[in-house]
Design a protein around this motif. Sequence first.
Motif, PDB file in Angstrom:
ATOM      1  N   LEU A 199     -11.497  -9.235  20.154  1.00 40.75           N
ATOM      2  CA  LEU A 199     -10.944 -10.572  19.937  1.00 40.75           C
ATOM      3  C   LEU A 199      -9.511 -10.460  19.414  1.00 40.75           C
ATOM      4  O   LEU A 199      -8.583 -11.130  19.864  1.00 40.75           O
ATOM      5  N   LYS A 200      -9.367  -9.503  18.464  1.00 39.14           N
ATOM      6  CA  LYS A 200      -8.031  -9.329  17.852  1.00 39.14           C
ATOM      7  C   LYS A 200      -6.995  -9.019  18.945  1.00 39.14           C
ATOM      8  O   LYS A 200      -5.960  -9.675  19.068  1.00 39.14           O
ATOM      9  N   ASN A 201      -7.395  -8.091  19.814  1.00 41.27           N
ATOM     10  CA  ASN A 201      -6.418  -7.715  20.875  1.00 41.27           C
ATOM     11  C   ASN A 201      -6.174  -8.898  21.798  1.00 41.27           C
ATOM     12  O   ASN A 201      -5.038  -9.203  22.162  1.00 41.27           O
ATOM     13  N   TRP A 202      -7.284  -9.613  22.106  1.00 37.65           N
ATOM     14  CA  TRP A 202      -7.169 -10.731  23.040  1.00 37.65           C
ATOM     15  C   TRP A 202      -6.241 -11.781  22.420  1.00 37.65           C
ATOM     16  O   TRP A 202      -5.277 -12.248  23.068  1.00 37.65           O
ATOM     17  N   LEU A 203      -6.500 -12.106  21.169  1.00 38.07           N
ATOM     18  CA  LEU A 203      -5.673 -13.138  20.527  1.00 38.07           C
ATOM     19  C   LEU A 203      -4.209 -12.675  20.450  1.00 38.07           C
ATOM     20  O   LEU A 203      -3.286 -13.386  20.837  1.00 38.07           O
ATOM     21  N   SER A 204      -4.033 -11.449  20.013  1.00 38.22           N
ATOM     22  CA  SER A 204      -2.633 -10.974  19.852  1.00 38.22           C
ATOM     23  C   SER A 204      -1.930 -10.956  21.210  1.00 38.22           C
ATOM     24  O   SER A 204      -0.766 -11.347  21.331  1.00 38.22           O
ATOM     25  N   LEU A 205      -2.717 -10.596  22.257  1.00 31.49           N
ATOM     26  CA  LEU A 205      -2.106 -10.582  23.584  1.00 31.49           C
ATOM     27  C   LEU A 205      -1.629 -11.978  23.968  1.00 31.49           C
ATOM     28  O   LEU A 205      -0.460 -12.199  24.320  1.00 31.49           O
ATOM     29  N   LEU A 206      -2.573 -12.933  23.816  1.00 34.75           N
ATOM     30  CA  LEU A 206      -2.236 -14.298  24.221  1.00 34.75           C
ATOM     31  C   LEU A 206      -1.012 -14.797  23.448  1.00 34.75           C
ATOM     32  O   LEU A 206      -0.025 -15.263  24.016  1.00 34.75           O
ATOM     33  N   LEU A 207      -1.086 -14.619  22.116  1.00 37.21           N
ATOM     34  CA  LEU A 207       0.014 -15.173  21.296  1.00 37.21           C
ATOM     35  C   LEU A 207       1.331 -14.439  21.594  1.00 37.21           C
ATOM     36  O   LEU A 207       2.399 -15.040  21.668  1.00 37.21           O
TER      37      LEU A 207
ATOM     38  N   ALA B 131       2.663 -15.947  24.689  1.00 35.80           N
ATOM     39  CA  ALA B 131       3.242 -17.271  24.380  1.00 35.80           C
ATOM     40  C   ALA B 131       4.576 -17.093  23.671  1.00 35.80           C
ATOM     41  O   ALA B 131       5.539 -17.815  23.912  1.00 35.80           O
ATOM     42  N   TRP B 132       4.611 -16.082  22.814  1.00 32.97           N
ATOM     43  CA  TRP B 132       5.812 -15.875  21.986  1.00 32.97           C
ATOM     44  C   TRP B 132       6.970 -15.351  22.821  1.00 32.97           C
ATOM     45  O   TRP B 132       8.092 -15.866  22.744  1.00 32.97           O
ATOM     46  N   LEU B 133       6.661 -14.344  23.746  1.00 29.27           N
ATOM     47  CA  LEU B 133       7.776 -13.646  24.412  1.00 29.27           C
ATOM     48  C   LEU B 133       8.236 -14.361  25.680  1.00 29.27           C
ATOM     49  O   LEU B 133       9.351 -14.127  26.158  1.00 29.27           O
ATOM     50  N   LEU B 134       7.375 -15.243  26.235  1.00 29.47           N
ATOM     51  CA  LEU B 134       7.768 -15.924  27.474  1.00 29.47           C
ATOM     52  C   LEU B 134       9.107 -16.647  27.302  1.00 29.47           C
ATOM     53  O   LEU B 134      10.029 -16.457  28.086  1.00 29.47           O
TER      54      LEU B 134
ATOM     55  N   THR C 161      -5.583 -21.597  24.662  1.00 28.22           N
ATOM     56  CA  THR C 161      -6.759 -20.747  24.932  1.00 28.22           C
ATOM     57  C   THR C 161      -7.031 -19.837  23.727  1.00 28.22           C
ATOM     58  O   THR C 161      -8.170 -19.637  23.311  1.00 28.22           O
ATOM     59  N   ALA C 162      -5.945 -19.338  23.106  1.00 36.66           N
ATOM     60  CA  ALA C 162      -6.162 -18.471  21.925  1.00 36.66           C
ATOM     61  C   ALA C 162      -6.952 -19.266  20.875  1.00 36.66           C
ATOM     62  O   ALA C 162      -7.947 -18.791  20.319  1.00 36.66           O
ATOM     63  N   LEU C 163      -6.536 -20.528  20.651  1.00 37.49           N
ATOM     64  CA  LEU C 163      -7.191 -21.356  19.634  1.00 37.49           C
ATOM     65  C   LEU C 163      -8.683 -21.520  19.972  1.00 37.49           C
ATOM     66  O   LEU C 163      -9.582 -21.250  19.166  1.00 37.49           O
ATOM     67  N   CYS C 164      -8.912 -21.831  21.264  1.00 36.54           N
ATOM     68  CA  CYS C 164     -10.307 -22.069  21.628  1.00 36.54           C
ATOM     69  C   CYS C 164     -11.118 -20.786  21.519  1.00 36.54           C
ATOM     70  O   CYS C 164     -12.194 -20.752  20.873  1.00 36.54           O
ATOM     71  N   SER C 165     -10.565 -19.690  22.076  1.00 36.96           N
ATOM     72  CA  SER C 165     -11.357 -18.452  22.030  1.00 36.96           C
ATOM     73  C   SER C 165     -11.565 -18.026  20.589  1.00 36.96           C
ATOM     74  O   SER C 165     -12.636 -17.550  20.199  1.00 36.96           O
TER      75      SER C 165
ATOM     76  N   ALA D 254       3.485 -22.444  29.773  1.00 39.50           N
ATOM     77  CA  ALA D 254       2.532 -21.316  29.792  1.00 39.50           C
ATOM     78  C   ALA D 254       2.222 -20.906  28.356  1.00 39.50           C
ATOM     79  O   ALA D 254       1.058 -20.665  27.993  1.00 39.50           O
ATOM     80  N   GLY D 255       3.299 -20.929  27.537  1.00 41.02           N
ATOM     81  CA  GLY D 255       3.090 -20.574  26.132  1.00 41.02           C
ATOM     82  C   GLY D 255       2.057 -21.499  25.494  1.00 41.02           C
ATOM     83  O   GLY D 255       1.109 -21.083  24.818  1.00 41.02           O
ATOM     84  N   PHE D 256       2.171 -22.813  25.808  1.00 36.89           N
ATOM     85  CA  PHE D 256       1.215 -23.778  25.219  1.00 36.89           C
ATOM     86  C   PHE D 256      -0.192 -23.459  25.701  1.00 36.89           C
ATOM     87  O   PHE D 256      -1.135 -23.408  24.891  1.00 36.89           O
TER      88      PHE D 256
END
Lengths: 818, 101, 262, 418
Positions: A6-14, A17-20, A59-63, A52-54
Amino acid sequence: MEPDQLKNWLSLLLTIAWLLPLGGFALEIFAGFWSTRLKKTAAYIAVGCIGAGFVCSLTALCSWGMHTGYWAEHDYLTKFFQETPLGGDHAPADGHAADGHHGSEHDAHHDEHSAHGAEHGAHGHEHDESKYPTVFAGRYYQLAEFGSLQLEIGYYIDSLTLVMFTMVTLIATCIHVFAIGYMSDELTEDYVDHFVHVGEGHLHRPGRFYRFFAFLSLFSFSMLGLVIAGNVFMVFIFWELVGICSYLLIGFYTERKSASTAANKAFIVNRVGDFGFLIGLMILWTSFGTFAFSEPSAEKAAENPGLFQMLRDDHGQMTVEIADDGSHQVVLTGPEGTHKTIPYYLLVAAGIGIFCGCVGKSAQFPLQTWLPDAMEGPTPVSALVHSATMVAAGVYLVGRFYPMFTPEVLVTIAYIGAITLFMAATIAVVATDIKRVLAYSTISQLGYMMLSLGVGGWVAGLLHLITHAFFKSLMFLCSGSVIHGCHHEQEMPKMGGLRKKMPITAYTMLIGVIAITGLAIPGTYFGFQFAMSGYHSKDAIVATSLAYWGLNDQHVLLFILPLAGAGITAFYMFRLWFYTFAGEPRDQHIHDHAHESPAVMWVPLVILSFFAIFCAYDGEQGPLWGLLVHSEPAGMDHGFDPAAPGQIAVPGHHHVHEKMSGDATVHDVAGRYALAVAIAGAILAYLFYGARLLNPADVRRQVAGLHEFLVEKWRFDELYDAMFVKPVHVISGWIAALDRVVIDGFLHGTSKAAVDVSTWDRRFDEQVIDGLVNWVGDRTFRVGRSLRFVQTGRLRQYVMFIAGGLFGVLMLVYILTL
Amino acid sequence: MPELNFCILIGAVLFVSGVVCMATKRNAIGVLMGVELVLNAANLNFVAFARYTALGLDGQILSLFVIVLAAAEAAVALAIALNFYNNHLTIDVDRADDLHG
Amino acid sequence: MATNFFFWLLLVVAIAGLAGLLLVRDASRRTPWLAAFLVSFGVLAVWQSAVMFKDTTASQVLFSLFGAAVCFGALGVVLSQNVVRMAFWLIVSLGSTSGLFFLLNADFVGAVQLLVYVGGTLVLLIFGVMLTASGPYVTMKTSPTEWVAAAVVSSLLLGLILVSAFGVDWQAVDYAEAGNTTTQDASAGSSVQEGTTLRPLGWALLGLRPDKDLQKPGEPSGVGYLLPFEIVSVHLLVVLIGAAYLARAKRRVDQTPGTTAL
Amino acid sequence: MIFALFSYDSISDFVDSMMGSWAAWAWVVVALIHAVIIIHFFAVAPLFYIWLERKVSGRIQDRLGPTRVGGKFGWLQTLADGLKLIQKEDLCPQSADQLMFRISPYIVFVATFGAFIVLPFSNGWVAQNLEIGIFFMLAVMSLEVIGIILAGYSSGSKWALFGGMREAAQMVSYEIPMAICALVPIVAAGSLNFVEIGRMQSGWFFPNWLMFNNPFTFLAFFVYFTVATASVKRAPFDLAEAESELVAGFHTEYSGIRWSYFFMAEYAGMFAVSGIAVFLFLGGWYTGIGPLDASLVSLQSVGPYGILSYIVNLIFMVVFITKGCLLVFLQIWIRWTFPRLRIDQVMMTCLKYLLPMSCALFLGAVLWPLLYYSVSSGESPRTKWFGEPLYDKVIAAEPASAEQAARQSAPQLAKGER
């Protein structure tokens, strides 16, 4: 899903969102090379990135919610189904398709909100280890390592981060869409800038459409970076980056003198704040040895604990002991349980330092002058940067950094907040420029947030931050479309009666106004609360301040000022609305040309107005409150009893919900007061501007002095000018004088002395030395001439001389050898 | 060895007469003759010392060289004198005093 | 006894001749008296001088003769006003010096003196005289003051030289100290003493010095004169070229034609 | 007693023994005796040559020449002229420089007379056997120039002056080639002493006479002979006395006995130059026929009191004089056959032709031993390069007279008779 996954998934998503936006920025900044100034591709790229960031952050929030079992705990969804007949096709929470298109994702968010449900579970905050971890921290890259200190780019994801991410990306997306329309007149090769006079005509320059969106993308990247930052140092880095972006965006119309000075002013004032921030950082580093906030995983925490773990134990208590010399020492638990004590005042200083940075950034009491001038930037900038995100960064930092603040620091925060909100409100009353009014209202609302954080209302403050972000950006965008419609006319006295011309803008503006003033009909009627988000957050703040006042009697102002502020806010907001939209148009010319802005501008307005209404749905039982409470620092819920040395009590949740008079809780009492004051303000504004029964000019004449004082914005500019600029000139004058008189004098003196010495030396040289040499030359010449007669040229005489000489020599030899 | 003293006497007389000749003769060739006399005095002394002292053969060789070089010197001096005569139409040495101080 | 009678006879004839010379008026008729006087007086003079210098050796006589010739030649050069006279007396002086050289056992040098110096240089001088001694320049008077100055300086110089020369004891200087073996070595050496200096001079000019014992420490090695000999030859060449160049016939187109070189 | 005379080697020995107390002055007597002997020859020779010249020139010009005076062939003609000259008044021109005018004939006479001191007439018959014989002879003969110049100048007239100058220039410039040509045989012989050179040329004339010693000396003889005739102002080079232009050259103003001195000097000069030629090239007093010479030489050491050696020497003297006369005859012959050269031609032949030729011959003569004497035996380095010097051969060849040679080299006057 395992915690690590989960940690990796969340960090990936964020991270995506951050780097886009950064990638977008890199593309857009070079738009000049790959596209012409007339195409909107740069805009689409920017919107795409932030959209895309949003989606990613959503999705990060929901997951996050699903996997940490948060949704299970707070089954808002089912509760919503039961009560509200409304219902769209509710895709199941976790079935969100990452859909780039703005429209559909708008419904998904709404649905997710309803899923939260109003009631919030018994908030047991005991974190039993067996439960699923909800906070994740990690490191992307280590910048540097100085002994024990690691400077790293890392992330710290908890519910607050996720909420902030979603809020920032959502608002940024809407504003990007709005900006496409608003900045459309930059899509020319020859943009005529009416505000800059070159010679007799206006300035003609090529349009800079793509550059605006580049800066916006850069700003989004840096704001998201600030939010996701895992340590204070990274916060500081993005703090500066955000400052730069605000400078660039305010100074977008660089040719305008006012715009460039405003940009400079904003940046410099921020820097003053950052000065304090740096001092705080330094103190933290020297005393704590680390910058990281906290280390969620237990084993890593033992190895190198974050700041919070070092200072406070699991119950949020800070141990203070009296050292032998009488000074208060704070005990810190270092790595492997080692204990270290630092002086108490040092911790206070650190807190004050960090808070200075926030004051600078969020335009609080001493450093608020830059925000009104920042209105020089285009309206979308004002909407995004100077209302929702950047200025909120200060509040977010205070929120994030809350455990580090000692009660004394909290009191200062509170008072600064109170003063700011009251002052800004009074100035807003007399402001005539539509954007100036909104700017001052932003300052006062920020004051409210600081106040609530100061008095212990952590969740209330941050809730107000979120809600304020929505309706303030909404109002700014409305003002933007008004300005756009009235062809860059910002003065309210020139507007009036625009409601007919610009209905959508007017009504979305009205929603924003009602939200901010906090008008509502208390209670729930047939399952629905007729209350905007502003009402919930403002009530929470006023309630907390009332509870605070209850605990600490001497701080009565902390309740009176927010109450008065609420009234004044209502008055100037409705004044604004009536001034521009109601009544007869004051300037016929503008009224004729006014026109409703195109769809690309009013759609974001509608979206934002929806959120302005429903984001804080159901108040303290709502999903947003729940999420925020989830990441409340330890020990906040039950408050702090007065400990040495400041003897200040911080109210917890229960204080707010204590019975005060009769069966009415503190919260209800405060709510009733606030509502009354707000309604009074609204009615007064209606009288003045709506129905124009009372003539503001009369009031102005009666209280001319006060009016003048307020128009002059409490003469802070003159004050600063007098306090800083003048002394600098005076001192520099002294220095110049010193330089001219002393140093030049000294130099001229030495050179003059050198000249004297050289003249003396030259005279000596000519008389003595040359004299001597000439004398010798003369002597030899004379001797030579005297011997000339000997050289007769006659051969025979020479022979005679030789013979004589020979004889002489031989005689000499002969005599000598006798 | 009285002969050596006599030779030196004769040499001295030759030398002095040479000097006097150089000093008094106004004719360039006269001066040259004076030079010849002086050279001859030197030669005489050389040979005398070669004969009566340990100088030995060297003296004679040197006198040989003196004779030969005197011839060369006379040739050049005469050439100069003739040139002077051709240019200035006079052989009087006193007229050649352009190099005075 | 015979010598006494013979002596008085000669004396009477001489006196008679003299008386005749004085008394006879007619110049042309005086010759016999003159002849008689000269002959008798000459024989008488020779006889008496021979008697006086009875035991002087040949070299002393010849030496004094040639010495006298040199000195009178030199004085002749100095005193005569006429350039040609000067030249003549110079020739007499240099000729007699060559005679002195022969007496000083320097036969080769004497011959060279005659051949090169007298035969060459003085002829050259005389050529010079002939070419320039035209008109006023044959005899040029020099002012008496210069004569007086010259006389003073020359006498002083002469006196000084003679005093210093005669003051030296040559005996001590040469044989004893000088390490030179020329005098002791009787074999090939001491050619200076025997007057046959031709071959040793030749060798010396070529760099060989048999007469010097080169091993003697005090003796400088390599006293040969080959290098100076070569240098002198080159020098002579240069001088000849120079002289020829200087004295080349310059066609002077001016008022005195005919002064072209011989 | 007469025979006793022959026992003495030389006149000086004889005189020393005679002088007794006046021994110190013996050298004067010896010198006088020698002078008398030479003067006799010196005077007689011109007489004979003048007569010979007039006879030969006559014959060349197809006429008889003097026939009447003194007998059958007019042989006393020159004596008669001589007597005539003595009687003539020797006047001295007014504008002449008295002293110079009178002295110059004596200078010329002394110069030529001096030359005969070192000229040996036979083996040992020489007035003064000098080590530097030839060189002394040339040196003394060079003095003659001065006499001529002074004569030319002092006679006051322009012709005399020009004649004197031209004559002097010619003689001075011809001295140089003469000296260099004389050097060629000397280089071959290795000695300057006449007697030594003479002794070297004993034996058959072909290999021994210096003329045939090497090709260079052979050529050198002819060059020497031309130069010699020029240096004595004879034959084609006698421009000075060219009657047509300069009347009689430098001795135009002279008359009487002074004039005869000049003439005597001239003819004596011819014989002196021929004498040098005979010694340097034609084998001196030897006849050139090997056995005859050898026998004569062997006779010398036989018989009492050296009377035989005296006779042999006499014979050798006759041989020498005949050779000399033959050469003089040659000069006379040349005089009356070749036309006279102009003064610039004279100078040109001397400086541009004869001088280079003599230098070339001299160079050849010096280098000749290198080729001829191959480096065979390990002689001393000098001999290796310059060949075995002849004078060593001479000393080696006649041990018998070594003692005499040693004495010869002694400075005292050599025996000379007649």
